[in-house]
Scaffold this active site. Structure first.
Site: not given
Length: 501
Positions: A210, A319
């Site tokens: 991320e 995710e």
């Protein structure tokens, strides 16, 4: 100095009762991930967050991992604190966990890890062997059960994003501001490539979880330094290990790939999005399965993977997953009603991924009850010790992920934030990156989830004062598989999808 990598670690996996086929070296072929025989392999699994990169809602502390560790060391002493964390890591993932995972037909684990296991900020040139030993143990376990592993660097020096889970202790992604931080990460990945370069259990390397790089490309997209760093890390890894795939997260928390359109595609690379949806969280609109909601789910996912579709490369959703309600808080009937909606949302997402063979890794495998496929039994010594603290965190709204209702602190933060807004001309309220966060969220991240969490974290540390090593072992063993409960409906949904691959 890098720990010796000459030995071949984690050898050929063995077939077990789980029934998964042996792991083989995987590579990219157009839009597919394939094995040496050219057969398509769809990776389906979960991330083991809270393990080698701890997160506050997963194990119950407040704030950042390095603060939590320091606070416990202050009341236990460094030796006993290290003992507790070592034992917690030991119990968190064992052969029993891997066997359960494989029994569901899931074939891949995303393994998040924190740079602090490998790099001492005060002596950054020397990589610590202990971190490699932790990875080796986990990879060995997965090898015994024929489960692929994606190595995921979840927290880097300075922080690759503005959030607490990269363990920087700040709300600024300083990784992008210092070449030395980036050099250390390159050094670490070179060492990992030497160690695992010939290992078929490793599906590939996920160099940065991320990332959120605020620098702009010439065409006005966020992520200019990210794209340059990805090109650099690809060359560094491939100079040592030319075979393993890379899993490259998009910018702004794996949701934006527009900056990558200005650079050549990286070879043998899977581009990875994250596909959380607000309808799976405690606040806001809930999923009812309406036509408009289903269309929204699809359009949201397609926006995130537009880059992959247009460039004919594989898609990996690294995710996703709802947060589930707790019957101890709201009662069994209310929790069942809410969770039925969350499960329906999850099934709809999985159906979207199945249409075009998207690989995925759900978040999360194990925790204390929010998202995990399995969770620590509320009757264990650890949960009995920390539950009052967890309840207090929820009441104070400290963990964004675990906050169900922040109305109890709205009387404090509402007027405070409103007052701050009057100090800044409204035209500037939405200029700060990441722009997906409102003015309110930027303030809350800093004040509630960083500053106040650090203060309150000392309260949890005090719960451990005076504990002996024997007592710490009992607390840590609460995370062992035999002391956890299975979220049966979630596991059934994942099993059904896995066997359809």
């Amino acid at each position: 100095m890098v720990p010796s990598a000459n030995k071949v670690v984690n050898g050929t996996p063995r077939i077990t009762d789980g029934g998964l086929p042996p792991c083989t070296m995987l590579h990219v072929d157009g839009t597919r991930i394939v094995n040496p025989a050219g057969e398509t392999v769809i990776l389906k699994g979960a991330g083991i967050g809270g393990f080698l990169n701890m997160e506050n809602f997963i194990t119950g502390f407040a704030g950042h991992e390095h603060e939590h560790r320091a606070q416990l060391a202050s009341v236990l002493g460094q030796k006993k604190a290290e003992y507790f964390f070592d034992r917690l890591i030991h119990h968190f993932f064992t052969d029993a966990d891997a066997a359960y995972f494989a029994s569901l037909g899931l074939n891949c684990i995303r393994l998040p890890f924190n740079y602090r296991h490998f790099i001492d900020d005060m002596s950054p040139n020397v990589l610590k062997p202990g971190g490699f030993a932790l990875l080796d143990r986990c990879v060995d376990i997965c090898a015994r059960h024929n489960i692929y592993v994606v190595l995921d660097l979840h927290a880097v020096p300075g922080g690759q994003n503005q959030d607490w889970h990269c363990d920087s202790g700040a709300a600024r992604a300083q990784f992008w501001d210092f070449k030395d931080h980036q050099d250390r990460v390159v050094q670490l990945w070179e060492a990992l490539a030497r160690r695992y370069g010939r290992n078929p259990v490793i599906a590939g390397y996920n160099p940065l979880n991320e990332p959120a790089d605020p620098t702009m490309t010439d065409n006005g997209f966020y992520g200019a330094r990210l794209v340059r760093f990805c090109a650099r890390i690809e060359k560094a890894i491939r100079a040592i290990d030319p075979d393993h795939m890379l899993f490259i997260d998009g910018n702004t928390y794996a949701m934006d790939f527009r900056a990558f359109t200005e650079s050549p595609l990286l070879p043998n690379t899977v581009y990875a999005c994250h596909d959380y949806n607000k309808m799976g969280f405690p606040t806001g609109q809930q999923y009812e399965g309406t036509k408009s909601q289903r269309e929204y789910l699809r359009s949201s996912f397609e926006r995130k993977v537009k880059f992959m579709r247009e460039n004919n490369v594989p898609i990996w959703n690294g995710e996703f997953g709802p947060v589930y309600d707790d019957e101890r808080r709201v009662g069994s009937a209310a929790a069942a009603e809410t969770n039925a909606k969350r499960f329906a949302l999850l099934k709809e997402q999985l159906s979207i991924y199945a249409e075009t063979g998207v690989s995925w890794s759900i978040w999360l495998y194990k925790d204390i009850g929010y998202q995990g496929m399995v969770y620590v039994d509320p009757e264990t010594p650890y949960m009995k010790l920390i539950q009052p603290f967890v309840t207090r965190k929820q009441e104070l709204g400290l963990d964004f992920w675990g906050v169900v209702d922040k109305s109890g602190v709205e009387g404090v933060y509402g007027p405070f934030i409103s007052g701050l807004k009057t100090m800044v001309p409204e035209v500037y309220h939405s200029v700060k990156y990441p722009k997906v966060w409102s003015f309110d969220r930027h303030v809350e991240r800093v004040v509630r989830e960083c500053l106040m969490s650090e203060y309150v974290g000392w309260e949890m540390a005090e719960l451990f004062r005076g504990k002996t090593e024997e007592e710490l072992e009992v607390l840590a063993s609460s995370f062992a598989m035999e002391n956890c409960k299975q979220r049966d409906e979630l596991s059934a949904i994942l099993r059904e999808d896995a066997i359809s691959r």
